[in-house]
Design a protein around this motif. Sequence first.
Motif, PDB file in Angstrom:
ATOM      1  N   LEU A   1      -3.357  12.449 -19.460  1.00 30.80           N
ATOM      2  CA  LEU A   1      -3.391  12.648 -18.018  1.00 30.80           C
ATOM      3  C   LEU A   1      -4.669  12.072 -17.422  1.00 30.80           C
ATOM      4  N   THR A   2      -5.797  12.217 -18.131  1.00 29.38           N
ATOM      5  CA  THR A   2      -7.050  11.654 -17.645  1.00 29.38           C
ATOM      6  C   THR A   2      -6.955  10.137 -17.537  1.00 29.38           C
ATOM      7  N   VAL A   3      -6.315   9.507 -18.508  1.00 31.12           N
ATOM      8  CA  VAL A   3      -6.092   8.058 -18.437  1.00 31.12           C
ATOM      9  C   VAL A   3      -5.290   7.713 -17.184  1.00 31.12           C
ATOM     10  N   ASN A   4      -4.204   8.422 -16.962  1.00 30.06           N
ATOM     11  CA  ASN A   4      -3.306   8.117 -15.854  1.00 30.06           C
ATOM     12  C   ASN A   4      -3.981   8.326 -14.507  1.00 30.06           C
ATOM     13  N   VAL A   5      -4.604   9.491 -14.313  1.00 31.90           N
ATOM     14  CA  VAL A   5      -5.227   9.804 -13.024  1.00 31.90           C
ATOM     15  C   VAL A   5      -6.400   8.871 -12.735  1.00 31.90           C
ATOM     16  N   THR A   6      -7.243   8.639 -13.730  1.00 34.73           N
ATOM     17  CA  THR A   6      -8.422   7.810 -13.505  1.00 34.73           C
ATOM     18  C   THR A   6      -8.031   6.379 -13.168  1.00 34.73           C
ATOM     19  N   ALA A   7      -7.081   5.831 -13.906  1.00 37.87           N
ATOM     20  CA  ALA A   7      -6.632   4.471 -13.616  1.00 37.87           C
ATOM     21  C   ALA A   7      -5.957   4.400 -12.246  1.00 37.87           C
ATOM     22  N   ASN A   8      -5.089   5.360 -11.951  1.00 42.66           N
ATOM     23  CA  ASN A   8      -4.386   5.389 -10.673  1.00 42.66           C
ATOM     24  C   ASN A   8      -5.362   5.452  -9.506  1.00 42.66           C
ATOM     25  N   THR A   9      -6.320   6.361  -9.584  1.00 44.85           N
ATOM     26  CA  THR A   9      -7.270   6.538  -8.491  1.00 44.85           C
ATOM     27  C   THR A   9      -8.177   5.328  -8.354  1.00 44.85           C
ATOM     28  N   ALA A  10      -8.649   4.788  -9.484  1.00 48.62           N
ATOM     29  CA  ALA A  10      -9.520   3.614  -9.439  1.00 48.62           C
ATOM     30  C   ALA A  10      -8.822   2.447  -8.762  1.00 48.62           C
ATOM     31  N   VAL A  11      -7.559   2.238  -9.085  1.00 47.91           N
ATOM     32  CA  VAL A  11      -6.822   1.122  -8.503  1.00 47.91           C
ATOM     33  C   VAL A  11      -6.555   1.364  -7.021  1.00 47.91           C
ATOM     34  N   GLN A  12      -6.146   2.575  -6.648  1.00 46.54           N
ATOM     35  CA  GLN A  12      -5.879   2.863  -5.233  1.00 46.54           C
ATOM     36  C   GLN A  12      -7.128   2.727  -4.381  1.00 46.54           C
ATOM     37  N   MET A  13      -8.253   3.260  -4.871  1.00 50.06           N
ATOM     38  CA  MET A  13      -9.472   3.264  -4.073  1.00 50.06           C
ATOM     39  C   MET A  13     -10.119   1.884  -4.021  1.00 50.06           C
ATOM     40  N   GLY A  14      -9.727   1.000  -4.922  1.00 48.72           N
ATOM     41  CA  GLY A  14     -10.277  -0.345  -4.902  1.00 48.72           C
ATOM     42  C   GLY A  14      -9.389  -1.344  -4.196  1.00 48.72           C
ATOM     43  N   THR A  15      -8.335  -0.877  -3.520  1.00 49.84           N
ATOM     44  CA  THR A  15      -7.339  -1.775  -2.943  1.00 49.84           C
ATOM     45  C   THR A  15      -7.328  -1.689  -1.424  1.00 49.84           C
ATOM     46  N   ASP A  16      -7.213  -2.823  -0.762  1.00 49.72           N
ATOM     47  CA  ASP A  16      -7.045  -2.887   0.683  1.00 49.72           C
ATOM     48  C   ASP A  16      -5.761  -2.146   1.068  1.00 49.72           C
ATOM     49  N   PRO A  17      -5.788  -1.285   2.103  1.00 47.45           N
ATOM     50  CA  PRO A  17      -4.593  -0.520   2.467  1.00 47.45           C
ATOM     51  C   PRO A  17      -3.360  -1.385   2.718  1.00 47.45           C
ATOM     52  N   ALA A  18      -3.534  -2.579   3.273  1.00 40.91           N
ATOM     53  CA  ALA A  18      -2.387  -3.432   3.552  1.00 40.91           C
ATOM     54  C   ALA A  18      -1.749  -3.990   2.283  1.00 40.91           C
ATOM     55  N   MET A  19      -2.481  -3.923   1.171  1.00 40.92           N
ATOM     56  CA  MET A  19      -1.973  -4.434  -0.108  1.00 40.92           C
ATOM     57  C   MET A  19      -1.565  -3.318  -1.049  1.00 40.92           C
ATOM     58  N   ARG A  20      -1.739  -2.064  -0.627  1.00 37.75           N
ATOM     59  CA  ARG A  20      -1.623  -0.952  -1.565  1.00 37.75           C
ATOM     60  C   ARG A  20      -0.215  -0.820  -2.149  1.00 37.75           C
ATOM     61  N   GLY A  21       0.817  -1.041  -1.351  1.00 35.45           N
ATOM     62  CA  GLY A  21       2.174  -0.932  -1.879  1.00 35.45           C
ATOM     63  C   GLY A  21       2.415  -1.911  -3.010  1.00 35.45           C
ATOM     64  N   ARG A  22       1.993  -3.177  -2.827  1.00 35.54           N
ATOM     65  CA  ARG A  22       2.203  -4.180  -3.852  1.00 35.54           C
ATOM     66  C   ARG A  22       1.359  -3.915  -5.095  1.00 35.54           C
ATOM     67  N   VAL A  23       0.110  -3.497  -4.878  1.00 33.99           N
ATOM     68  CA  VAL A  23      -0.759  -3.239  -6.021  1.00 33.99           C
ATOM     69  C   VAL A  23      -0.268  -2.035  -6.815  1.00 33.99           C
ATOM     70  N   MET A  24       0.127  -0.973  -6.110  1.00 32.81           N
ATOM     71  CA  MET A  24       0.608   0.207  -6.828  1.00 32.81           C
ATOM     72  C   MET A  24       1.966  -0.054  -7.480  1.00 32.81           C
ATOM     73  N   ALA A  25       2.765  -0.936  -6.875  1.00 36.81           N
ATOM     74  CA  ALA A  25       4.021  -1.313  -7.533  1.00 36.81           C
ATOM     75  C   ALA A  25       3.733  -2.054  -8.829  1.00 36.81           C
ATOM     76  N   LEU A  26       2.728  -2.932  -8.823  1.00 39.29           N
ATOM     77  CA  LEU A  26       2.340  -3.620 -10.053  1.00 39.29           C
ATOM     78  C   LEU A  26       1.825  -2.622 -11.079  1.00 39.29           C
ATOM     79  N   PHE A  27       1.012  -1.667 -10.620  1.00 39.49           N
ATOM     80  CA  PHE A  27       0.480  -0.641 -11.519  1.00 39.49           C
ATOM     81  C   PHE A  27       1.621   0.129 -12.178  1.00 39.49           C
ATOM     82  N   MET A  28       2.579   0.596 -11.362  1.00 40.64           N
ATOM     83  CA  MET A  28       3.669   1.388 -11.904  1.00 40.64           C
ATOM     84  C   MET A  28       4.641   0.522 -12.707  1.00 40.64           C
ATOM     85  N   MET A  29       4.801  -0.745 -12.312  1.00 40.09           N
ATOM     86  CA  MET A  29       5.672  -1.625 -13.081  1.00 40.09           C
ATOM     87  C   MET A  29       5.122  -1.826 -14.490  1.00 40.09           C
ATOM     88  N   VAL A  30       3.816  -2.013 -14.589  1.00 36.73           N
ATOM     89  CA  VAL A  30       3.198  -2.222 -15.895  1.00 36.73           C
ATOM     90  C   VAL A  30       3.206  -0.926 -16.702  1.00 36.73           C
TER      91      VAL A  30
END
Length: 449
Positions: free
Chosen positions: A345-374
Motif C-alpha cells: 500500500l505504501t508503494v501504491n499511495v506514494t507513487a500515486n501521490t507523487a505522480v498526481q502532485m507533479g502533474t499539471d492539472p490539465a494533463m492529470r487525466g492522461r497522466v493518471m490513465a498512464l499510471f493506472m494502465m501501467v
Amino acid sequence: MSTGPGADSAPAPAAHDTPHAPKTRSSMFSSLKIRNYRLFFTGQVVSNTGTWMQRIAQDWLVLSLTGSSAAVGFTTALQFLPMLLFGLYGGVLVDRLPKRPTLLATQTAMGLTGIALAFLTLTGHVQVWHVYVAAFAVGLATVIDNPARQSFVAEMVGPGQLQNAVSLNSANFQSARLIGPAVAGLLITGVGTGWAFLLNGLSFVAPIAGLLLMRSSELNQVERAPRGKGQLREGLRYVAGRPELIWPIVLVGFIGTFGFNFPVWLSAYADDVFHGGAGAYSLFNTLMAVGSVAGALLAARRGTARLRVLIAAAVAFGVLEIVASLAPSYWLFAALMVPIGMAGLTVNVTANTAVQMGTDPAMRGRVMALFMMVFMGGTPLGAPVVGWITDAYGPRVGFAMGGVVSVLAAATVGLALARVGGLRLSVGWHHGHPQVRFVPRERVLATAA
C-alpha cells in the motif's frame, strides 16, 4: 507543481523529492472536513466493500468451476486487459469530460454488471465464460472510471489536501478489505457466491447517491482539455520528459505486473498448500487489508510523497514476498500478509501521490490513465504467466518469483533516480552502526578528499 503553459520548460525537481503543495501539517482526516469529499468517501466505503466481496467470490467461483490457478489468472487478466488496450484513450476522454457525470455513468455500469452476474449465479446458469465476460465488462468501465476518480479528487479537495485525500482513498479501499473478504467468505460457505455478486451490484447505490448530492459550486474548477489532435502523444511526451514521473510509473508497472498477483497466489496457497478452503483465502485477504490500512493511515500523516520512501517500500515489499513464499506454517504465512499489505500500500499511495502532485492539472487525466494502465494493465501480461508458473512449479515458486522481480525493479529504479538527482550511494558508520544511504555527489567527493 507545474500549473501554467510554461511548465514544459521548467527544470525537473530533484529525484529524491517530488513536487508538492506548500508544507502544512494536517490531521490524519483533515480532507474529510470538505463536504463533497466526505460524500464521495462515504459512498466509496460501501461500494469498495461490495467490490472486495465480488473479487473474492469471482476468484473462488472460477477456481470451483475449473480447478485451475491459471483460469483465475486469466480472469484477472481479462478484468485488466481493457486498461492495457484502451487506458491512454480513457485518459484523453477524462481530460475532456466533466468528471462527476462521467463517474455517474461508470458507477452505474459496474453496478449493473454485478447484478447480472448475481442473476446468472443464483439461477444456477453461470458458466466460467459468463465470469470472463463480466470481468471484461468491469474492466471496460474502469478504463474511464479510474482516471476520472483519480482526477476528481483534486477537484473536490484542491492541492493543499491532495496528499491527505489520496491516502484516505487508499485507506478507504483497503479498509473495505477488512469487511468484504470476511463477509464474502461467510456468504460463499453459507449461501453461495451469487449473494456476494448481488450485494456488490446494490452497493453502487451509495456512491451514485453521493455524487448526486454534491454541490457543484464547492468544486475546484479545472479547465478541461479541448478536443484536438495529438493529445495522446502530448501526454506521453509530457511524462517522458519528467524523470520524477516516468520512473515511479516504471516501478509500479513491474510491481503491478509481477508482484501484485495475489488472487492467483493466495487462492492457490489456501487450496493447495494449506488446504484451508474459502475461509483461509478470505483470512489471507483480510490480514493483508489490516497492513494496507495501517500503511494508508501512515501515508495520510505525511506531508509529502518522497521517492526515497517509494523505493524503500518497494524493496521491503519484494523481500517480504520472498520470505512469505518460504513460510512453513499456515499461521506464519497468514501473519506475513500484514507487513506485505503495509509495504504494498505504501508503494501504491506514494507513487500515486507523487505522480498526481507533479502533474499539471490539465494533463492529470492522461497522466493518471498512464499510471493506472501501467499498474493495472500489466496484469493481463503477468497474471497468466504467474498462474502458469504457479500451476507448473507450485505456489511457493510463483510467489517467490514475484518478490524477486519487485526487488530487482526497485533497485534499478532507485539507482536511476539517484543518478538523475545527482546522488551517489554512501556506505559508512554512524554512531557505531553501519549506514547505507544516498547523498549528493559533492558530499561524497568532499568526504573522499
